[in-house]
Scaffold this motif. Structure first.
Motif, mmCIF file in Angstrom:
data_model
loop_
_atom_site.group_PDB
_atom_site.id
_atom_site.type_symbol
_atom_site.label_atom_id
_atom_site.label_comp_id
_atom_site.label_asym_id
_atom_site.label_seq_id
_atom_site.Cartn_x
_atom_site.Cartn_y
_atom_site.Cartn_z
ATOM 1 N N MET A 4 25.988 58.396 38.008
ATOM 2 C CA MET A 4 24.658 58.693 38.516
ATOM 3 C C MET A 4 24.021 59.822 37.692
ATOM 4 N N PHE A 5 24.791 60.838 37.417
ATOM 5 C CA PHE A 5 24.279 61.967 36.640
ATOM 6 C C PHE A 5 23.841 61.506 35.266
ATOM 7 N N TYR A 6 24.656 60.735 34.600
ATOM 8 C CA TYR A 6 24.330 60.293 33.248
ATOM 9 C C TYR A 6 23.174 59.301 33.253
ATOM 10 N N ASP A 7 23.105 58.453 34.290
ATOM 11 C CA ASP A 7 21.975 57.532 34.397
ATOM 12 C C ASP A 7 20.670 58.308 34.532
ATOM 13 N N GLU A 8 20.673 59.326 35.378
ATOM 14 C CA GLU A 8 19.472 60.138 35.563
ATOM 15 C C GLU A 8 19.099 60.862 34.266
ATOM 16 N N LEU A 9 20.084 61.360 33.585
ATOM 17 C CA LEU A 9 19.839 62.050 32.324
ATOM 18 C C LEU A 9 19.280 61.080 31.283
ATOM 19 N N ARG A 10 19.884 59.901 31.205
ATOM 20 C CA ARG A 10 19.415 58.897 30.256
ATOM 21 C C ARG A 10 17.961 58.509 30.553
ATOM 22 N N GLU A 11 17.627 58.343 31.837
ATOM 23 C CA GLU A 11 16.267 57.992 32.220
ATOM 24 C C GLU A 11 15.279 59.106 31.864
ATOM 25 N N ALA A 12 15.681 60.352 32.077
ATOM 26 C CA ALA A 12 14.802 61.485 31.757
ATOM 27 C C ALA A 12 14.567 61.561 30.253
ATOM 28 N N VAL A 13 15.618 61.402 29.481
ATOM 29 C CA VAL A 13 15.488 61.449 28.018
ATOM 30 C C VAL A 13 14.605 60.300 27.551
ATOM 31 N N SER A 14 14.816 59.134 28.101
ATOM 32 C CA SER A 14 14.009 57.970 27.737
ATOM 33 C C SER A 14 12.538 58.218 28.054
ATOM 34 N N TYR A 15 12.257 58.809 29.208
ATOM 35 C CA TYR A 15 10.873 59.110 29.596
ATOM 36 C C TYR A 15 10.210 60.025 28.564
ATOM 37 N N PHE A 16 10.891 61.094 28.176
ATOM 38 C CA PHE A 16 10.308 62.059 27.240
ATOM 39 C C PHE A 16 10.242 61.534 25.804
ATOM 40 N N LYS A 17 11.015 60.513 25.486
ATOM 41 C CA LYS A 17 11.010 59.972 24.125
ATOM 42 C C LYS A 17 10.149 58.719 23.974
#
Length: 77
Positions: A4-17
């Motif tokens: 869950m933590f990594y999914d949220e992190l991946r989604e946040a990074v994807s949003y900003f990129k």
């Protein structure tokens, strides 16, 4: 739990990129960081310049005092 933590992190990074709003937000964050960094560098540079100026003034005053107290200057010409 870790997924869950990594999914949220991946989604946040994807949003900003990848998302236009995220990219714009990141660009503004970086511009603000750049402005703050430049201002901090200017403050540090000014402080360093003032310190060097004080040292130069003190060195000149000490040199002037040595010249006035020099044995050569004790005798009239």
């Amino acid at each position: 739990m870790d997924d869950m933590f990594y999914d949220e992190l991946r989604e946040a990074v994807s949003y900003f990129k990848k998302e236009p709003k995220g990219v714009n937000a990141m660009c503004e964050i970086m511009r603000e960081f750049e402005r703050e960094s430049k201002n901090e560098g200017r403050r540090e540079g000014r402080a360093e310049g003032r310190a060097q100026e004080r040292e130069s003034i003190m060195r000149n005053l000490r040199e002037e005092k040595r010249l006035r107290e020099s044995p050569i200057n004790r005798y009239p010409r």
